[in-house]
Design an enzyme around this catalytic site. Sequence first.
Site, PDB file in Angstrom:
ATOM      1  N   GLU A 106       0.861  -1.189   0.000  1.00 38.40           N
ATOM      2  CA  GLU A 106       0.000   0.000   0.000  1.00 38.40           C
ATOM      3  C   GLU A 106       0.897   1.238   0.000  1.00 38.40           C
ATOM      4  O   GLU A 106       1.789   1.364   0.843  1.00 38.40           O
ATOM      5  CB  GLU A 106      -0.907  -0.019   1.225  1.00 38.40           C
ATOM      6  CG  GLU A 106      -1.580   1.298   1.561  1.00 38.40           C
ATOM      7  CD  GLU A 106      -2.555   1.781   0.490  1.00 38.40           C
ATOM      8  OE1 GLU A 106      -2.408   2.937   0.024  1.00 38.40           O
ATOM      9  OE2 GLU A 106      -3.461   1.000   0.125  1.00 38.40           O
ATOM     10  N   ASP A 137       5.406   1.686  -3.199  1.00 41.72           N
ATOM     11  CA  ASP A 137       4.758   1.809  -4.500  1.00 41.72           C
ATOM     12  C   ASP A 137       4.536   0.407  -5.081  1.00 41.72           C
ATOM     13  O   ASP A 137       5.498  -0.318  -5.347  1.00 41.72           O
ATOM     14  CB  ASP A 137       5.655   2.633  -5.422  1.00 41.72           C
ATOM     15  CG  ASP A 137       5.024   2.915  -6.777  1.00 41.72           C
ATOM     16  OD1 ASP A 137       4.083   2.185  -7.160  1.00 41.72           O
ATOM     17  OD2 ASP A 137       5.461   3.859  -7.446  1.00 41.72           O
ATOM     18  N   ASP A 155      -6.183  -3.915  -5.802  1.00 39.90           N
ATOM     19  CA  ASP A 155      -7.287  -3.272  -5.082  1.00 39.90           C
ATOM     20  C   ASP A 155      -6.978  -1.789  -5.014  1.00 39.90           C
ATOM     21  O   ASP A 155      -6.471  -1.288  -4.019  1.00 39.90           O
ATOM     22  CB  ASP A 155      -7.430  -3.887  -3.687  1.00 39.90           C
ATOM     23  CG  ASP A 155      -8.520  -3.220  -2.860  1.00 39.90           C
ATOM     24  OD1 ASP A 155      -9.263  -2.390  -3.420  1.00 39.90           O
ATOM     25  OD2 ASP A 155      -8.612  -3.517  -1.653  1.00 39.90           O
ATOM     26  N   THR A 157      -7.800   2.525  -6.049  1.00 42.46           N
ATOM     27  CA  THR A 157      -8.834   3.528  -6.234  1.00 42.46           C
ATOM     28  C   THR A 157      -9.105   3.647  -7.735  1.00 42.46           C
ATOM     29  O   THR A 157      -8.536   2.926  -8.551  1.00 42.46           O
ATOM     30  CB  THR A 157      -8.393   4.891  -5.687  1.00 42.46           C
ATOM     31  OG1 THR A 157      -7.237   5.338  -6.429  1.00 42.46           O
ATOM     32  CG2 THR A 157      -8.027   4.798  -4.218  1.00 42.46           C
ATOM     33  N   PRO A 162      -2.429   8.707  -7.291  1.00 42.33           N
ATOM     34  CA  PRO A 162      -1.414   7.656  -7.189  1.00 42.33           C
ATOM     35  C   PRO A 162      -1.806   6.340  -7.836  1.00 42.33           C
ATOM     36  O   PRO A 162      -0.954   5.486  -8.082  1.00 42.33           O
ATOM     37  CB  PRO A 162      -1.236   7.492  -5.666  1.00 42.33           C
ATOM     38  CG  PRO A 162      -2.498   8.011  -5.066  1.00 42.33           C
ATOM     39  CD  PRO A 162      -2.940   9.131  -5.967  1.00 42.33           C
TER      40      PRO A 162
END
EC number: 2.5.1.16
Length: 275
Positions: A106, A137, A155, A157, A162
Amino acid sequence: MELWYTEKQTESFGITAKIRETLVTEQTDFQKLDMIDTEEFGRMLVLDGMVMTTIKDEFVYHEMVAHPALFTHPNPKHVLVVGGGDGGVIREVLKHPGVEKAVLVEIDGKVIEYSKKFLPEIAGQLENSRVEVIVNDGFMHIHDHKNTYDVIMVDSTEPVGPAAPLFERGFYQGIFEALKEDGIFVAQTDNPWFKADLIQKVNRDVKEIFPITRVYAANIPTYPSGMWTFTMGSKKHDPLQVDETQIPELETKYYTPRLHKAAFVLPKFVEDLTK
């Protein structure tokens, strides 16, 4: 006085929820993060003005990211989740006893921190001994880990900020190389009502890389339009060839063995986007 949160899902359409309390609002190094408590959906994580998950309906998304791929692969031992700092996909992955290690990468550590604090029902397995949590990253992690994973789950956005590189062809090529010879990947690919062009682009890119490409869908009421798609790329195993009678029952609320293949049966206007 009543307080309401509205996500503008397009310039002309939005979803609105009545707020009990704002728990967190912070500009992290990567995005605007809000944690709010709503009357209808309970605690809600919002990133850059977009609903990521809620206590009431989170199980649909997290189960449908994890289980179709894990039950398509005959022996998934090493699993990577890119994004997913709320921990919901990791929770579902760990329901598979054959998974020896689940790695979460994450980019925004604040998502992990606040999810543990305010969404323990979702993030409660992030400290499990089978889990490795890396704040970094995901694009670079993929690049640096060739031939490592049985299953990779993206998973993310929506493709802004990012997460934008996670919807590019180069990322899918990197995933192909990070998977073992019979590996599978799955990514959330938004909705067909407002993002039809995105579904078409991702499907086209994945088809150029993976010999087997399938799109499936689920109903998630707090996501734009309520209909959400996922795209699976597989080197060898076809989710439509799985013997559903051999899928064990798990403690789930949405995914079932009978739903495994049914989820891939799409309305015609969605199926047309995958041709």
